[in-house]
Design a protein around this motif. Sequence first.
Motif, short mmCIF file in Angstrom:
data_model
loop_
_atom_site.label_atom_id
_atom_site.label_comp_id
_atom_site.label_asym_id
_atom_site.label_seq_id
_atom_site.Cartn_x
_atom_site.Cartn_y
_atom_site.Cartn_z
N GLN A 279 43.22 -22.05 -18.74
CA GLN A 279 44.29 -22.48 -19.64
C GLN A 279 44.58 -21.46 -20.73
N ARG A 280 43.54 -20.84 -21.29
CA ARG A 280 43.72 -20.01 -22.48
C ARG A 280 43.35 -18.55 -22.29
N GLY A 281 42.64 -18.23 -21.21
CA GLY A 281 42.27 -16.85 -20.97
C GLY A 281 41.17 -16.38 -21.92
N GLY A 282 40.93 -15.05 -21.87
CA GLY A 282 39.97 -14.45 -22.77
C GLY A 282 38.52 -14.69 -22.41
N CYS A 283 38.24 -15.02 -21.15
CA CYS A 283 36.87 -15.36 -20.74
C CYS A 283 36.30 -14.27 -19.84
N THR A 284 35.99 -13.14 -20.41
CA THR A 284 35.44 -12.05 -19.63
C THR A 284 34.03 -12.38 -19.18
N ARG A 285 33.86 -12.54 -17.88
CA ARG A 285 32.56 -12.83 -17.26
C ARG A 285 31.92 -14.12 -17.79
N THR A 286 32.72 -15.03 -18.29
CA THR A 286 32.19 -16.33 -18.74
C THR A 286 32.98 -17.48 -18.11
N HIS A 287 33.40 -17.29 -16.87
CA HIS A 287 34.28 -18.27 -16.23
C HIS A 287 33.66 -18.86 -14.97
N ASN A 288 32.37 -19.08 -15.00
CA ASN A 288 31.72 -19.76 -13.86
C ASN A 288 32.48 -21.02 -13.48
N THR A 289 32.55 -21.29 -12.19
CA THR A 289 33.01 -22.60 -11.74
C THR A 289 31.91 -23.63 -12.02
N PRO A 290 32.24 -24.92 -11.99
CA PRO A 290 31.18 -25.92 -12.18
C PRO A 290 30.04 -25.78 -11.18
N ARG A 291 30.35 -25.52 -9.93
CA ARG A 291 29.29 -25.36 -8.92
C ARG A 291 28.43 -24.14 -9.23
N GLN A 292 29.07 -23.03 -9.63
CA GLN A 292 28.29 -21.84 -9.95
C GLN A 292 27.36 -22.10 -11.14
N SER A 293 27.87 -22.76 -12.18
CA SER A 293 27.05 -23.04 -13.35
C SER A 293 25.84 -23.90 -12.97
N TRP A 294 26.11 -24.97 -12.26
CA TRP A 294 25.06 -25.91 -11.88
C TRP A 294 24.02 -25.22 -10.99
N THR A 295 24.48 -24.45 -10.01
CA THR A 295 23.57 -23.77 -9.08
C THR A 295 22.73 -22.73 -9.79
N GLN A 296 23.34 -21.97 -10.70
CA GLN A 296 22.57 -20.98 -11.47
C GLN A 296 21.45 -21.66 -12.25
N LEU A 297 21.76 -22.79 -12.89
CA LEU A 297 20.73 -23.47 -13.67
C LEU A 297 19.63 -24.02 -12.77
N ARG A 298 20.01 -24.67 -11.69
CA ARG A 298 18.99 -25.20 -10.77
C ARG A 298 18.08 -24.09 -10.27
N ASP A 299 18.67 -22.97 -9.84
CA ASP A 299 17.87 -21.89 -9.28
C ASP A 299 16.99 -21.25 -10.33
N ALA A 300 17.50 -21.08 -11.55
CA ALA A 300 16.69 -20.48 -12.61
C ALA A 300 15.52 -21.37 -12.98
N LEU A 301 15.77 -22.66 -13.08
CA LEU A 301 14.67 -23.59 -13.39
C LEU A 301 13.62 -23.58 -12.27
N ASP A 302 14.08 -23.53 -11.03
CA ASP A 302 13.14 -23.50 -9.91
C ASP A 302 12.33 -22.21 -9.88
N ASN A 303 12.98 -21.10 -10.22
CA ASN A 303 12.34 -19.79 -10.06
C ASN A 303 11.49 -19.37 -11.25
N HIS A 304 11.84 -19.88 -12.45
CA HIS A 304 11.21 -19.34 -13.65
C HIS A 304 10.49 -20.37 -14.51
N ALA A 305 10.72 -21.65 -14.26
CA ALA A 305 10.06 -22.68 -15.06
C ALA A 305 8.95 -23.30 -14.22
N PRO A 306 7.74 -23.47 -14.78
CA PRO A 306 6.61 -23.95 -13.97
C PRO A 306 6.80 -25.35 -13.40
#
Length: 321
Positions: A279-306
């Motif tokens: 809608q407003r632009g100006g999102c350099t490399r901060t425009h994850n889709t909802p699926r990308q955001s959710w998947t990144q968090l799931r994978d990071a928690l799985d890989n780096h959190a005990p």
Amino acid sequence: MTTTPALRALTTAAAALTLAATPTAAHARPDYPGHTTSHYITATGTPDDTDHAHDIGCAAASTGQNGLRILFLGTQEHPDRLRHPGTTAQTTTPRIPIGDTIDIAAAYSAGFTRCNDSDTTTQLALGVNNKNDGRIPGRRAGRQWARIVDTAADRADTDHLTVTGAIDAEPSWSGPAWARAWAAAYTAATDRRLYAANSAGGCPTPGHTSTTCNNGWTLADIHYLATGAAPTVHALPQIYRTDGIQARQWANVSAWGLRHHDQPLRAAGALSQHTACTQRGGCTRTHNTPRQSWTQLRDALDNHAPAPTPRLPYASDMRWR
């Protein structure tokens, strides 16, 4: 062919390895739940506010997507006003009485009920941020918002919609003491959930020994605002960046919480801003889709959190209006 004891032992060992490599139901990785739409509300103090809230409530129910939806209403100002999201104290945009939030929630609920043909359910989280330029102490602001959420729930709760609270707490917007006081006061004043749609700006990623974040905040402050303040606090962190660093920061927060308080991040899901960026632009490399955001968090928690991540039920995407 005769099965020797040695062959039986090898077969048994191979089967055990196969079972060990197969996740059990209790530890299976969660699947992407689909996403809801959350909104930055730029209220004007006119009938358009409730008309718009009714319309977006109707649109939400029509999707048939269960889940969490946040209405971010901006910054609390002294004495009892709200300022638009994304603005500073110097802006000339309209302020509204804080009590207008209750009418907005009721209108959203009415629209959601009218258009709910598929038994869609939602938690409607009414949110503000931690900007402390509104001349209101953190403790008073937290108590004030708890009262707003409770009163809105009295009017807007239905069998399919439950009103909760939300906070967008970011290190760059206040010192940690102000934000901690807000969260402590909110959780002391209401049992309604608080969804922490926060950032972990400047915090270290896994593998670093530092515990410092931006603006004098530490991992202890980030964890407190997203989980530690009370059992009713659930994290829906901002996972905007396409490089995944924000997800890794939050995995490190979770690991810190487990190590120091036996309390990993109470993660409810991930927040994206893909539509708002469109809608407003100006999102350099901060425009994850909802699926990308959710998947990144799931994978990071799985890989780096005990601790395992058995559930991650929500994904929501921000939009303006």
